[in-house]
Design a protein around this motif. Structure first.
Motif, PDB file in Angstrom:
ATOM      1  N   ALA A  11      10.267  -6.281  -0.390  1.00 53.66           N
ATOM      2  CA  ALA A  11       8.900  -6.640  -0.785  1.00 53.66           C
ATOM      3  C   ALA A  11       7.867  -5.907   0.055  1.00 53.66           C
ATOM      4  O   ALA A  11       6.736  -5.715  -0.378  1.00 53.66           O
ATOM      5  N   THR A  14       5.807  -3.082  -1.287  1.00 57.12           N
ATOM      6  CA  THR A  14       4.658  -3.382  -2.126  1.00 57.12           C
ATOM      7  C   THR A  14       3.374  -2.908  -1.464  1.00 57.12           C
ATOM      8  O   THR A  14       2.495  -2.319  -2.092  1.00 57.12           O
ATOM      9  N   SER A 158      10.726  -6.541  -8.044  1.00 57.47           N
ATOM     10  CA  SER A 158       9.788  -6.525  -6.924  1.00 57.47           C
ATOM     11  C   SER A 158       8.480  -5.854  -7.328  1.00 57.47           C
ATOM     12  O   SER A 158       8.453  -4.955  -8.181  1.00 57.47           O
ATOM     13  N   LYS A 371      14.619  -9.101  -8.098  1.00 54.43           N
ATOM     14  CA  LYS A 371      14.462  -9.959  -6.923  1.00 54.43           C
ATOM     15  C   LYS A 371      15.623 -10.929  -6.740  1.00 54.43           C
ATOM     16  O   LYS A 371      16.082 -11.150  -5.606  1.00 54.43           O
TER      17      LYS A 371
END
Length: 444
Positions: A11, A14, A158, A371
């Motif tokens: 994550a 991101t 994700s 995920k």
């Protein structure tokens, strides 16, 4: 660091990949500029139909999207992944009655090849490629948006992987995996993995024996890997998170510092850049003649099967700074030239489900973008992922604007000049940046 906590690093991309949502890209190692769009994008017919087969238990799919009558699909896939993709194709055919043919085309070459093969009617229905190709693909009108399964895809994968396959606010891809490279080490040769290149150089004094094919450290000599030397001290390709084509940082003072460390490693790797291939270093590592191998999750499964006793650690630091590698997301898109867009969308949805991504991981070591798959105990129980994911947290996404296509060849040529010809790093990098600037201006 605990593995289950480390997996949350997926994550973290991101934050680094947020700027990708407004841009696109080129290929990993090829350098043609974005072509003009050729051919028109056919409209997908997405009429709901109760005749579409329901997905098998545990597989993603939809009974509202009817595949075209008589559909058969062609998927381009890279060599190492073909057996796995053929297995997915057989499952899909058993479920939907749609034949799937897999043809070998490397991921890095697919978008370039589709430029010609798509309009000629000899291209695939589905392509699989790294996210830095997206901008070129969209600019040339080569791929269809991920529209029918957009919400499911966004919810299940994700944020980083979704951002990577989004161009100008439109989702075009179906993510499959996230990746970067790290430092594999032979535990029978190395007690504690090196944390810096200075330690690598010191260890080489007692380990290296290149006359007998014994090496301390090897990496593939292409810019995907070479970039880490420039980026770690503070170099970069394009500014503003990879989207400002007018700000090129490959020849700034920090990048030149990193290039000097890169050049210094030739002392322990007396090998031409063209000779430092994947197969060469794999052979040395598996035979116990290479202590450190820079590689990625794609190599884990084969290395496990070989029986070599290995671990994975982050790449060595430069001047105390954590190593910054390139990272990427790989995924599927449906060709704009496909005669069977609905069937193609059903296939990529099926092929990127949680269950299929878990099988990808189990058989090939790829890191899931899904995920739930990434958090599955099957994944979190593998201690080898710690090194990959620690490096992933320090990585930066490959720029995804079309102008990235103008970077690969000049940058790699400069690094080869520095290594093979002992050229002054500043002179070589200045020349590369000038070539990139000229190419960017020519494509405006």
């Amino acid at each position: 660091m605990k593995i289950n906590k480390t997996l949350s690093m997926i994550a973290a991309l991101t934050l680094m990949a947020g700027s990708l949502a407004a841009c696109g890209g080129n290929n990993n190692g090829n350098n043609t500029a974005s072509p003009e769009a050729s051919g028109s994008e056919p409209a997908a017919t997405e009429s709901p139909s109760a005749s579409a087969s329901a997905p098998a238990s545990g597989e993603a799919g939809s009974d509202e999207l009817a595949p075209e009558e008589g559909a058969s699909l062609v998927v381009w896939e890279t060599k190492e992944m073909i057996p796995r993709m053929e297995a997915i194709g057989k499952e899909f055919t058993a479920q939907y009655g749609i034949p799937v043919k897999v043809e070998e085309v490397s991921e890095a070459d697919q978008i370039n090849k589709l430029i010609n093969d798509g309009p000629a009617g000899i291209g695939p229905d589905i392509v699989i490629y790294p996210h830095d190709n997206l901008g070129k693909a969209v600019a040339a009108g080569l791929i269809l948006p991920n529209d029918f399964f957009e919400e499911e895809t966004k919810a299940e994968n994700s944020e980083a992987s979704i951002a990577a396959f989004t161009f100008d606010g439109v989702l075009y891809g179906y993510p499959r995996s996230v990746e970067t490279y790290a430092m594999f080490y032979n535990k029978d040769l190395v007690q504690t993995p090196a944390k810096s290149y200075d330690e690598i150089l010191e260890f080489a004094k007692t380990f290296n024996d290149t006359q007998n094919g014994k090496y301390t450290f090897l990496f593939e000599q292409n810019f995907y890997y070479q970039y880490s030397f420039l980026a770690t001290p503070g170099g970069y390709v394009y500014g503003n998170g990879g989207v400002d084509k007018n700000d090129i940082g490959l020849n700034n003072e920090a990048a030149i510092t990193g290039a000097k460390m890169y050049q210094k490693l030739k002392e322990i790797i007396p090998m031409k850049t063209a000779d430092a291939t994947f197969d060469v270093k794999k052979g040395l590592f598996l035979s116990g003649k290479l202590a450190y191998d820079v590689n990625g999750p794609w190599a884990i499964a084969e290395y496990k099967k070989s029986g070599v006793n290995f671990g994975i650690a982050p790449l060595p630091s430069i001047d105390g700074k954590p190593n910054v590698s390139f990272s990427g997301v790989k995924g599927f898109s449906v060709s704009a030239f496909s005669q069977y867009p609905n069937a193609s969308k059903l296939f990529v949805r099926f092929a990127t489900s949680k269950d299929q991504q878990l099988k990808d991981f189990q058989e090939l070591g790829t890191l899931p973008s899904n995920k739930e798959a990434a958090a599955d105990p099957t994944v979190t129980a593998d201690p080898l992922l710690v090194g990959i994911l620690e490096q992933f947290a320090n990585s930066t996404p490959m720029p995804a604007i079309p102008e990235m296509g103008n970077v690969w060849t000049p940058a790699q040529s400069a690094m080869a000049d520095i290594w093979d010809n002992n050229k002054d790093p500043k002179e070589a990098l200045d020349n590369a940046v000038k070539q990139i600037q000229d190419a960017n201006s020519a494509t405006q």
